[in-house]
Scaffold this active site. Structure first.
Site, PDB file in Angstrom:
ATOM      1  CG  ASN A   1      -3.415 101.787   7.733  1.00 24.90           C
ATOM      2  OD1 ASN A   1      -2.882 102.223   6.722  1.00 24.90           O
ATOM      3  ND2 ASN A   1      -2.987 100.713   8.349  1.00 24.90           N
ATOM      4  CB  CYS A   2      -8.859 104.861   6.661  1.00 25.16           C
ATOM      5  SG  CYS A   2     -10.481 105.614   6.670  1.00 25.16           S
ATOM      6  N   PRO A   3      -9.202 105.736   9.917  1.00 26.80           N
ATOM      7  CG  PRO A   3     -10.726 106.495  11.572  1.00 26.80           C
ATOM      8  CD  PRO A   3      -9.892 105.282  11.130  1.00 26.80           C
TER       9      PRO A   3
END
Length: 75
Positions: free
Chosen positions: A13-15
């Site tokens: 998941n981000c980042p």
């Protein structure tokens, strides 16, 4: 589309997909293409912004079955 290097960022998941892509781009030469696989829906906007900020070209962005594929050419 052919890629010089492939990055599997599925499940991240981000980042993390952006951070891994930044590292992978540093390992290839100018004009070479990086293929990125991701499952994070937010990565679509993230990679568009990343391309604008870094000057690298986001050549294509596709989605199929919850999996996103990006092709980015290093400037």
């Amino acid at each position: 589309m052919n890629a010089d290097k492939e990055l599997d960022a599925r499940g991240l998941n981000c980042p993390l997909p952006i951070l891994r892509a930044k590292k992978a781009l540093a390992e290839i030469g100018s004009g070479q293409v990086l293929k990125i696989l991701s499952t994070d829906p937010g990565s679509v906007k993230d990679f568009q912004a990343f391309a604008k900020q870094t000057g690298n070209e986001l050549m294509s962005s596709t989605e199929a079955g919850g999996e996103y594929t990006f092709f980015m050419k290093k400037k």
